[in-house]
Enzyme design. Structure first.
Site, PDB file in Angstrom:
ATOM      1  CE  LYS A  54     -78.067  55.587 -83.778  1.00  0.00           C
ATOM      2  NZ  LYS A  54     -78.920  54.907 -82.792  1.00  0.00           N
ATOM      3  CG  ASP A 114     -81.422  54.960 -77.477  1.00  0.00           C
ATOM      4  OD1 ASP A 114     -80.846  55.990 -77.868  1.00  0.00           O
ATOM      5  OD2 ASP A 114     -82.578  54.953 -77.029  1.00  0.00           O
ATOM      6  CD  GLN A 138     -83.127  60.030 -84.669  1.00  0.00           C
ATOM      7  OE1 GLN A 138     -82.828  60.426 -85.784  1.00  0.00           O
ATOM      8  NE2 GLN A 138     -82.747  60.669 -83.584  1.00  0.00           N
ATOM      9  N   GLY A 171     -79.350  60.788 -78.856  1.00  0.00           N
ATOM     10  CA  GLY A 171     -78.485  60.864 -77.686  1.00  0.00           C
ATOM     11  C   GLY A 171     -77.445  59.788 -77.859  1.00  0.00           C
ATOM     12  CG  HIS A 172     -75.426  59.273 -80.924  1.00  0.00           C
ATOM     13  ND1 HIS A 172     -75.009  59.308 -82.224  1.00  0.00           N
ATOM     14  CD2 HIS A 172     -76.750  59.010 -80.976  1.00  0.00           C
ATOM     15  CE1 HIS A 172     -76.037  59.075 -83.026  1.00  0.00           C
ATOM     16  NE2 HIS A 172     -77.116  58.904 -82.287  1.00  0.00           N
TER      17      HIS A 172
HETATM   18  P1  GDP Z   1     -76.744  55.493 -79.708  1.00  0.00           P
HETATM   19  O1  GDP Z   1     -77.861  56.468 -79.604  1.00  0.00           O
HETATM   20  O2  GDP Z   1     -76.985  54.445 -80.738  1.00  0.00           O
HETATM   21  O3  GDP Z   1     -75.397  56.145 -79.886  1.00  0.00           O
HETATM   22  O4  GDP Z   1     -76.709  54.723 -78.315  1.00  0.00           O
HETATM   23  P2  GDP Z   1     -76.826  55.399 -76.838  1.00  0.00           P
HETATM   24  O5  GDP Z   1     -75.564  56.119 -76.554  1.00  0.00           O
HETATM   25  O6  GDP Z   1     -78.103  56.143 -76.707  1.00  0.00           O
HETATM   26  O7  GDP Z   1     -76.997  54.106 -75.934  1.00  0.00           O
HETATM   27  C1  GDP Z   1     -76.044  53.114 -75.909  1.00  0.00           C
HETATM   28  C2  GDP Z   1     -75.492  53.000 -74.476  1.00  0.00           C
HETATM   29  O8  GDP Z   1     -74.806  51.779 -74.352  1.00  0.00           O
HETATM   30  C3  GDP Z   1     -74.480  54.071 -74.110  1.00  0.00           C
HETATM   31  O9  GDP Z   1     -74.651  54.384 -72.757  1.00  0.00           O
HETATM   32  C4  GDP Z   1     -73.134  53.404 -74.359  1.00  0.00           C
HETATM   33  O10 GDP Z   1     -72.107  53.929 -73.522  1.00  0.00           O
HETATM   34  C5  GDP Z   1     -73.443  52.001 -73.975  1.00  0.00           C
HETATM   35  N1  GDP Z   1     -72.691  50.967 -74.698  1.00  0.00           N
HETATM   36  C6  GDP Z   1     -72.312  50.941 -76.003  1.00  0.00           C
HETATM   37  N2  GDP Z   1     -71.722  49.770 -76.298  1.00  0.00           N
HETATM   38  C7  GDP Z   1     -71.749  49.017 -75.153  1.00  0.00           C
HETATM   39  C8  GDP Z   1     -71.334  47.695 -74.819  1.00  0.00           C
HETATM   40  O11 GDP Z   1     -70.826  46.926 -75.652  1.00  0.00           O
HETATM   41  N3  GDP Z   1     -71.543  47.287 -73.531  1.00  0.00           N
HETATM   42  C9  GDP Z   1     -72.125  48.080 -72.588  1.00  0.00           C
HETATM   43  N4  GDP Z   1     -72.314  47.604 -71.368  1.00  0.00           N
HETATM   44  N5  GDP Z   1     -72.528  49.324 -72.869  1.00  0.00           N
HETATM   45  C10 GDP Z   1     -72.355  49.785 -74.131  1.00  0.00           C
HETATM   46  P1  IMO Z   2     -80.600  57.781 -81.112  1.00  0.00           P
HETATM   47  O1  IMO Z   2     -79.896  58.474 -82.247  1.00  0.00           O
HETATM   48  C1  IMO Z   2     -84.330  56.114 -79.529  1.00  0.00           C
HETATM   49  C2  IMO Z   2     -88.059  58.112 -80.730  1.00  0.00           C
HETATM   50  C3  IMO Z   2     -88.852  58.850 -79.682  1.00  0.00           C
HETATM   51  C4  IMO Z   2     -90.257  58.662 -80.207  1.00  0.00           C
HETATM   52  C5  IMO Z   2     -90.062  58.758 -81.710  1.00  0.00           C
HETATM   53  C6  IMO Z   2     -90.375  60.126 -82.295  1.00  0.00           C
HETATM   54  O2  IMO Z   2     -80.057  58.126 -79.771  1.00  0.00           O
HETATM   55  O3  IMO Z   2     -80.704  56.319 -81.363  1.00  0.00           O
HETATM   56  P2  IMO Z   2     -89.087  62.459 -82.255  1.00  0.00           P
HETATM   57  O4  IMO Z   2     -88.749  63.358 -81.117  1.00  0.00           O
HETATM   58  O5  IMO Z   2     -87.915  62.025 -83.065  1.00  0.00           O
HETATM   59  O6  IMO Z   2     -90.185  63.014 -83.121  1.00  0.00           O
HETATM   60  O7  IMO Z   2     -89.715  61.135 -81.556  1.00  0.00           O
HETATM   61  O8  IMO Z   2     -88.700  58.430 -81.959  1.00  0.00           O
HETATM   62  N1  IMO Z   2     -86.630  58.533 -80.871  1.00  0.00           N
HETATM   63  C7  IMO Z   2     -85.600  57.797 -80.451  1.00  0.00           C
HETATM   64  N2  IMO Z   2     -85.559  56.610 -79.785  1.00  0.00           N
HETATM   65  N3  IMO Z   2     -83.169  56.711 -79.911  1.00  0.00           N
HETATM   66  C8  IMO Z   2     -83.202  57.872 -80.609  1.00  0.00           C
HETATM   67  O9  IMO Z   2     -82.082  58.442 -81.123  1.00  0.00           O
HETATM   68  C9  IMO Z   2     -84.441  58.491 -80.871  1.00  0.00           C
HETATM   69  N4  IMO Z   2     -84.817  59.638 -81.498  1.00  0.00           N
HETATM   70  C10 IMO Z   2     -86.153  59.636 -81.499  1.00  0.00           C
HETATM   71  O10 IMO Z   2     -88.670  58.270 -78.411  1.00  0.00           O
HETATM   72  O11 IMO Z   2     -90.710  57.367 -79.923  1.00  0.00           O
HETATM   73 MG    MG Z   3     -79.220  57.185 -78.191  1.00  0.00          MG
END
Ligand code: GDP
Ligand code: IMO
Ligand code: MG
Length: 429
Positions: free
Chosen positions: A16, A13, A223, A40-41
């Site tokens: 990416k 999270d 991840q 979840g991106h």
């Molecule tokens: P990912 O799984 O690595 O793609 O990250 P997620 O989407 O799960 O979580 C990142 C969150 O941070 C998302 O809600 C993005 O919209 C938000 N985000 C990304 N870059 C920035 C930033 O520079 N500032 C803020 N405030 N939010 C950001």
């Molecule tokens: P992104 O791509 C954060 C965590 C789960 C759990 C562990 C194993 O959005 O960064 P699983 O269902 O994969 O067997 O769960 O990994 N996990 C993540 N945590 N971001 C993710 O993906 C994750 N995908 C799995 O919360 O601890």
């Molecule tokens: Mg994510």
């Protein structure tokens, strides 16, 4: 022309999806190489929010070919529901391509995911419940179902039967549960065959030929390194190779073809699910980061555990992934703090440790050793260049760069595509 890998440099999270989306129109292919819909991106484009799980963020870029490669595990129901949701919002998904060698998450593995967690009791991992672990386990155990099996009904039925032989006996004996019907599962899987057929592509051949022809490929990791099956905080990890090496094994593009490896890291750190997290904050400080960063999971909605930037993790990410660049995200979330702690080393059993410990018990005992940096109060969300940042924010970034052992190429100051300060472009114009 380059092949660029984007990897999570913490526990997931990090942003990416935004980093991948941002490379945008310069990219010919965006390849998802690991994981499944546990990811979840979130990508924000002109105030519109897209939450992608199985599909790579490249799906939002016109003319880019999004690819689901062999290293991914695919839930077919989720695949088509994500496609339909995007189509309903006017996004063209017709260029999406899928490897015949990708494994499928059959419905029984979602059940097995829940069963495994229940069996672990207090030692549960806090998985996303999407069937990821059991599907990778089946792959290694050589009882997995691949996309190509959808086109041979008799083989498919035999494979489902083989897998269910083990799982049904476990469900029945241990849980006195109902057995899963072989034909029901087989027919459900077969119902997707015609729809997926036009999406098939020989991913390994196409990507290698594309590189030969000078095209640009971005590998979008799911991840992160600390959730990697080999290099993460095992057993509190996911079941795939999330680190940069996974881009090669998960797509069939060899390591010498990779030009850049970009680690994405928040200016602090978060984690979802169970497992050690040395800089975790409890109480008010953690809640402040959670509120300011809106740290709730994109996939499960769970509140994310929050903590300070951990340079031991960052140096480890640099090492394991051979990072060429770091993208720091969410610097804006730290605005308003008087001082910002950064973990520079761990104290384990009275000793100062600068490298990631190999032993899991050491990681559980690791206490963060902090250095403190001055904060800033100015709104940085509109800063466009490094020089626009307040002096203390600049100093914080330079310190993270030094402590992480890798240059920081860009800095996120908000969720929108444009809210990014680029110091060194990841792709040439
Ligand atoms: P990912 O799984 O690595 O793609 O990250 P997620 O989407 O799960 O979580 C990142 C969150 O941070 C998302 O809600 C993005 O919209 C938000 N985000 C990304 N870059 C920035 C930033 O520079 N500032 C803020 N405030 N939010 C950001
Ligand atoms: P992104 O791509 C954060 C965590 C789960 C759990 C562990 C194993 O959005 O960064 P699983 O269902 O994969 O067997 O769960 O990994 N996990 C993540 N945590 N971001 C993710 O993906 C994750 N995908 C799995 O919360 O601890
Ligand atoms: Mg994510």
């Amino acid at each position: 022309m380059p092949a660029v890998i984007i990897v999570g440099a913490q526990w997931g999270d990090e942003g990416k999806g935004k980093a991948s989306d941002q490379l945008g129109t310069k990219v010919d292919y965006v390849v998802k190489y690991n994981g499944g819909n546990n990811a979840g991106h979130t990508v924000v484009v002109n105030d519109e929010k897209f939450a992608l799980h199985l599909l790579p963020a490249g799906i939002l870029t016109p003319n880019c070919t999004p690819v689901i490669a062999n290293g991914v595990v695919v839930d077919l129901e989720v695949l088509f529901s994500e496609i339909e949701q995007l189509n309903a919002r006017g996004i063209d998904t017709s260029k999406l391509r899928i490897s015949n060698n990708a494994h499928i998450i059959p419905s029984y593995n979602k059940k097995m995911d829940a069963v495994n967690e229940r069996m672990l009791g207090k030692r549960k991992l806090g998985t996303t419940g999407r069937g990821i672990g059991p599907t990778y386990a089946d792959k290694m155990n050589r009882i997995g179902i691949r996309v190509q099996d959808l086109f041979d009904p008799s083989i498919l039925r035999q494979k489902v039967e083989g897998a269910l032989y083990q799982k049904n006996s476990m469900l029945m004996e241990l849980f006195a549960g109902e057995s899963i019907d072989i034909d029901e599962v087989t027919n459900d899987l077969l119902s997707y065959a015609d729809r997926i057929k036009p999406m098939l592509m020989n991913v390994t051949a196409e990507l290698n030929h594309a590189l030969d022809a000078g095209k640009t490929i971005v590998f979008e990791g799911g991840q992160a390194v600390m959730l990697d099956i080999d290099h993460g905080t095992y057993p509190f990890v996911t079941s795939s190779t999330c680190s940069a090496a996974g881009a090669c094994s998960g797509s069939g593009v060899g390591p010498r073809r990779i030009d850049r490896v970009v680690g994405v890291a928040k200016a602090y750190i978060t984690r979802v699910g169970e497992g050690p997290f040395p800089t975790e904050l409890f109480g008010e400080e953690g809640q402040r980061l959670r509120d300011a960063g809106m740290e709730y999971g994109t996939t499960t909605g769970r509140p994310r555990r929050c903590g300070w930037y951990d340079a031991v993790v960052a140096r480890y990410a640099t090492m394991v992934n051979s990072l060429t660049d770091i993208v720091i995200t969410k610097l804006d979330v730290l605005t308003g703090l008087e001082q910002i702690p950064v973990c520079v080393a761990y104290e384990i059993d009275g000793k100062r440790v600068v490298d990631m410990p190999e032993s899991q018990s050491d990681m559980h005992h690791a206490k963060p050793i902090y250095e403190y940096f001055a904060g800033w109060t100015e709104d940085i969300s509109q800063c466009a260049t490094f020089a626009d940042l307040p002096a203390n924010a600049q100093a914080y970034i330079l310190k993270l760069e030094e402590l992480s052992g890798c240059r920081i190429s860009s800095i996120g100051v908000g969720p929108e595509r444009e809210q990014t300060i680029v110091r060194t472009p990841l792709l040439a114009d």
